[in-house]
Design a protein around this motif. Sequence first.
Motif, mmCIF file in Angstrom:
data_model
loop_
_atom_site.group_PDB
_atom_site.id
_atom_site.type_symbol
_atom_site.label_atom_id
_atom_site.label_comp_id
_atom_site.label_asym_id
_atom_site.label_seq_id
_atom_site.Cartn_x
_atom_site.Cartn_y
_atom_site.Cartn_z
ATOM 1 N N GLU A 151 0.851 -1.190 0.000
ATOM 2 C CA GLU A 151 0.000 0.000 0.000
ATOM 3 C C GLU A 151 0.888 1.241 0.000
ATOM 4 O O GLU A 151 1.603 1.499 0.967
ATOM 5 C CB GLU A 151 -0.897 0.016 1.232
ATOM 6 C CG GLU A 151 -1.876 -1.151 1.305
ATOM 7 C CD GLU A 151 -2.581 -1.226 2.648
ATOM 8 O OE1 GLU A 151 -3.675 -0.652 2.783
ATOM 9 O OE2 GLU A 151 -2.011 -1.866 3.566
ATOM 10 N N MET A 152 0.844 1.993 -1.093
ATOM 11 C CA MET A 152 1.550 3.265 -1.190
ATOM 12 C C MET A 152 0.510 4.372 -1.244
ATOM 13 O O MET A 152 -0.306 4.411 -2.164
ATOM 14 C CB MET A 152 2.444 3.298 -2.437
ATOM 15 C CG MET A 152 3.578 2.303 -2.413
ATOM 16 S SD MET A 152 4.713 2.507 -3.817
ATOM 17 C CE MET A 152 5.966 1.291 -3.418
ATOM 18 N N ASP A 153 0.567 5.254 -0.274
ATOM 19 C CA ASP A 153 -0.477 6.274 -0.139
ATOM 20 C C ASP A 153 0.103 7.670 -0.290
ATOM 21 O O ASP A 153 0.104 8.474 0.635
ATOM 22 C CB ASP A 153 -1.161 6.122 1.221
ATOM 23 C CG ASP A 153 -2.412 6.993 1.339
ATOM 24 O OD1 ASP A 153 -2.995 7.325 0.284
ATOM 25 O OD2 ASP A 153 -2.787 7.338 2.467
ATOM 26 N N GLY A 154 0.656 7.945 -1.477
ATOM 27 C CA GLY A 154 1.232 9.262 -1.735
ATOM 28 C C GLY A 154 2.739 9.267 -1.578
ATOM 29 O O GLY A 154 3.282 10.057 -0.798
ATOM 30 N N CYS A 155 3.439 8.419 -2.320
ATOM 31 C CA CYS A 155 4.899 8.315 -2.215
ATOM 32 C C CYS A 155 5.567 9.290 -3.179
ATOM 33 O O CYS A 155 5.239 9.328 -4.372
ATOM 34 C CB CYS A 155 5.357 6.894 -2.520
ATOM 35 S SG CYS A 155 4.970 5.722 -1.218
#
Length: 655
Positions: free
Chosen positions: A350-354
């Motif tokens: 889960e990448m939430d704004g990288c």
Amino acid sequence: MRTVPSGLPIIRIAKGTFHRHHPKSRPSHANPSLLDDLTFELPSSPLEPHNWCVVGPSLSGKTTFLQVLRGRLLCEPPTARLYPYLSGEHVPARLRSPRQAIRYVGFDAEATWGGLGGSVTTSAFMSARYESRREMTDFSVRNFLLGNTELNPLQAPLGGEDDGTVSAELLDRVVKDLRLHHLLDLPVTFLSNGQGRRARIARALLTGPEVLLLDEPFMGLDPPTVSGLSPLLQSLAEKASPRLVMSARPQDPLPEWITHLIYLRSDCQIESMGPKDVVLDGLRKYVQGVRLGGLTEDEKLPVRTLTDIGRVLVPRSKKQDAAAGSSDGGQEEDMHALTPINPDAEPLVEMDGCRVQYGDKVALGNWSQETPDGHQKQGLIWTVRRGERWGVFGPNGSGKTTIVSLLGSDHPQAYSMPIRLFGQSRLPEPGSGSKPLTFWDIQSRIGHSSPEVHQHMPRGHTIRKVIESAWAATFGAPPKLDGSARHKVDAALRWFTPELKPNSAANVPQDEDDLSWADDYMFGEISFSAQRVALFVRSMIKAPDVVVLDEAFSGMDDAVRDKCALFLMDGETKTYRGGEVVASEQSEEGRVLIRGLSDQQALICIAHVKEEVPDCVREWMCLPEANAGRPARFGRFDGPLREDERRWEEVWGTT
């Protein structure tokens, strides 16, 4: 000194046979003859263009042929290989040696930065390329191009050429042609695979060689870069400055400017050599004859490897240029993250704004992206769930490898990013009561094959040890294997013996139960293709939660690649027989030890060639050009990517 007429060939080989070791030093089966009775000439000033390409499947000897041209390998008789043109007064003194006049540029992990007049070393750890503190040997691209790659480099004098220095005019032209201006002050370890390839070609050109040998120059490059590099090579070929000889796999499209071909059999012998049209016509007639039943298939010339022979690499179209410079590059609905097919499946990534940034340089996430709830957030938003099969695409330097480094926590900024792996954060979460994930936790649950892993894998490991390292904490640590794991390693070695064991294509009896060769041969001794096969097996053999294949099939011919892709999806249960996928003997006898991807595993595949994307991939993400400001685009395939060019065009926004 006698002046040699310029009409003499640069390279002349007359009935030469080649060996890696002296013919009397080893048994014949361990030192087979290569390219028997080879006759070949590379003219210095041909009346008509002679732009050669060496084509052949994996282990056929393409690199071997190029090494023979530059004077490597033992020649019998020694006088069969000569360089008449180089002995003339008109040739600068520095170029009278074949070692200086004939430059080889390879793109495997062994040829990363050395071999062109320098001793550039690689960083000790995979994560080091992302750190701000540099090692003493991390030279800039500018110094690499100028040959300043010693620990105490002197300023390279500019102006002369005959003395081996680099003129400012030549430097500017090469840097401009290969789009390296914006990279000149970066350490070479910062470059992506494609950027590094352009830099190595540039360095070779700046040495002013008479002949440039390019070993699969388009391997691992994105379609726009290939379309841009081919015209540059064509311009060099047309001016014969330098003369070019390149290699390619049978499935690779050939540039239009190639005029002559050499096709190699699987036993490192020449099948056909001459003008391109003549060679291709003969190979196509052979394929047609076998398929119609009039000819018996030669096991050293498999028809399956010739299916796509002769495709043409067309120049970059105006349509592609327009798409590459467009503001969206695709349909509006593709700009948002996909709605998962199975929203109840557990998220593994889960990448939430990288957003990855080095100073004022943004390497990934330089855009605003819409969240599932309709809000805008800076950086990459992406979720990978169990059972999903993802393809990650984008131009060289767009951040694909950076994403892989974040997944494996090789990247130092992974600790400060909004990333959750296997439902946990890298750092302690207040009130959660759970321990943060360690680096070793993550590494044990992700199988990874990439150019970076290839580069850092110890060359002194045996083939068996490379595969067993899947159960080790580091490349050099002892693996923790139980009986089941050892049986799986044996099964994989047995399955891929033809692709891993050197000389397996020679006329030597094979004992399927004898796997001692896997303990005898070192990783650094086997071919580039075999190394890639070993790393692929290593990435998936212990059934990790996430399998990451970053250009894992690059460098393999289509038969080896397809066998690996089938093994990825079906393990030992399916095999190819007569060109068809059928149940294996192991499956029929109930002794399968390795199965393909399960619905509890996720796959992330990075590739630049659609044929190197496994047929099971359905979800896709395409990253924009670095710092373009456009968001990542998402989509879903309605079938195998390689079966429909339209799907590939959709990824790159050229539909």
